[in-house]
Design an enzyme around this catalytic site. Structure first.
Site, PDB file in Angstrom:
ATOM      1  N   VAL A  45       0.836  -1.204   0.000  1.00 20.29           N
ATOM      2  CA  VAL A  45       0.000   0.000   0.000  1.00 20.29           C
ATOM      3  C   VAL A  45       0.871   1.254   0.000  1.00 20.29           C
ATOM      4  O   VAL A  45       0.659   2.195  -0.772  1.00 20.29           O
ATOM      5  CB  VAL A  45      -0.961   0.002   1.210  1.00 20.29           C
ATOM      6  CG1 VAL A  45      -1.720   1.330   1.283  1.00 20.29           C
ATOM      7  CG2 VAL A  45      -1.939  -1.155   1.126  1.00 20.29           C
ATOM      8  N   CYS A  46       1.890   1.265   0.859  1.00 16.94           N
ATOM      9  CA  CYS A  46       2.760   2.436   0.972  1.00 16.94           C
ATOM     10  C   CYS A  46       3.568   2.666  -0.298  1.00 16.94           C
ATOM     11  O   CYS A  46       3.832   3.814  -0.670  1.00 16.94           O
ATOM     12  CB  CYS A  46       3.691   2.281   2.162  1.00 16.94           C
ATOM     13  SG  CYS A  46       2.829   2.173   3.741  1.00 16.94           S
ATOM     14  N   THR A  47       3.963   1.593  -0.959  1.00 17.59           N
ATOM     15  CA  THR A  47       4.716   1.745  -2.205  1.00 17.59           C
ATOM     16  C   THR A  47       3.886   2.495  -3.239  1.00 17.59           C
ATOM     17  O   THR A  47       4.393   3.388  -3.930  1.00 17.59           O
ATOM     18  CB  THR A  47       5.133   0.371  -2.751  1.00 17.59           C
ATOM     19  OG1 THR A  47       5.906  -0.317  -1.759  1.00 17.59           O
ATOM     20  CG2 THR A  47       5.974   0.512  -4.006  1.00 17.59           C
ATOM     21  N   LEU A  50       3.801   6.346  -2.131  1.00 16.60           N
ATOM     22  CA  LEU A  50       5.006   7.124  -2.416  1.00 16.60           C
ATOM     23  C   LEU A  50       5.203   7.307  -3.914  1.00 16.60           C
ATOM     24  O   LEU A  50       5.717   8.346  -4.352  1.00 16.60           O
ATOM     25  CB  LEU A  50       6.233   6.481  -1.769  1.00 16.60           C
ATOM     26  CG  LEU A  50       6.480   6.957  -0.330  1.00 16.60           C
ATOM     27  CD1 LEU A  50       5.529   6.288   0.651  1.00 16.60           C
ATOM     28  CD2 LEU A  50       7.915   6.747   0.101  1.00 16.60           C
TER      29      LEU A  50
END
Length: 226
Positions: A45-47, A50
């Site tokens: 999710v974070c990838t 960003l």
């Protein structure tokens, strides 16, 4: 440690980042700042988040907002993770990660900003230390926290909404107005209830008042430009 709230001064700190060591207040200067946290590197999710921010960076620069991320991992893994972020983002358009990511393996900044998950016991590293909650702080040039958003680890953030929020706060600050639900640049704004009628007529010559709701006074954006 006092709880951070809207209106609190964003705590200063020193940290290592992917763009070198920083002193936060000094790095922020006279700009707005979006400080956003992630549970850890190499999380799917974070990838995507960003990668999205990397492509939107000109939108933040346009609004005089500096962007800085933080993750509870080391600089080495941050640099390795950046390769994945670029890989995901480049599926849409050529992209670079041109903003710093803080290394916070000891959770010093995360503790300072109360970004640790104390509820979800699955959201911990191999040593049992809690990962950071996915949080966004919007901080103004006076280092005042103007907005605080938190998301669960399973849900990706909507940066269209974050940019809309920045626009709304900056318009409200500059023109001493308020914004209605789902406001976007170009929409009518709300005249604050405490504004005397004569002052409202002078500042917002084309404003209108709802016949049955005297407190509901709206003005077109062009009134803010005269």
């Amino acid at each position: 440690m006092p709880q951070l709230r809207l209106g609190s001064i964003a705590p200063d700190f020193e940290a290592d980042t992917t763009e070198g060591p920083i002193k936060f207040h000094e790095w922020a200067g006279n700009s707005w700042v979006m400080l956003f946290s992630h549970p850890g590197d190499f999380t799917p999710v974070c990838t995507t988040e960003l990668a999205d921010i990397s492509q939107r960076l000109p939108d933040f620069v346009k609004r005089d907002v500096k962007v800085i991320g933080i993750s509870a991992d080391s600089l080495q893994t941050h640099f390795e993770w950046i390769e994945d972020i670029i890989e995901i983002a480049s599926k849409t358009a050529p992209t670079c990660v041109e903003y710093p990511i803080i290394a916070d393996t000891e959770r010093k900044v995360s503790l300072l900003y109360d970004m640790l998950d104390h509820q979800d016991m699955t959201n911990v590293d191999e040593e049992g230390l809690p990962y950071t909650i996915r949080t966004i702080f919007l901080i103004d040039p006076n280092k005042v926290i103007r907005s605080l958003l938190q998301y669960p680890a399973s849900v990706g953030r909507d940066f269209d909404e974050v940019i809309r929020l920045i626009d709304a706060i900056q318009v409200a600050d500059k023109h001493k107005v308020m914004t209605p639900v789902c406001w976007k640049p170009g929409d009518d704004v709300i005249i604050p209830p405490g504004t005397p009628d004569e002052e409202a007529k002078k500042q917002f010559p084309e404003h209108t008042t709802c016949p049955k709701l005297a407190y509901m006074r709206t003005a077109p954006m062009k009134d803010l430009e005269h």
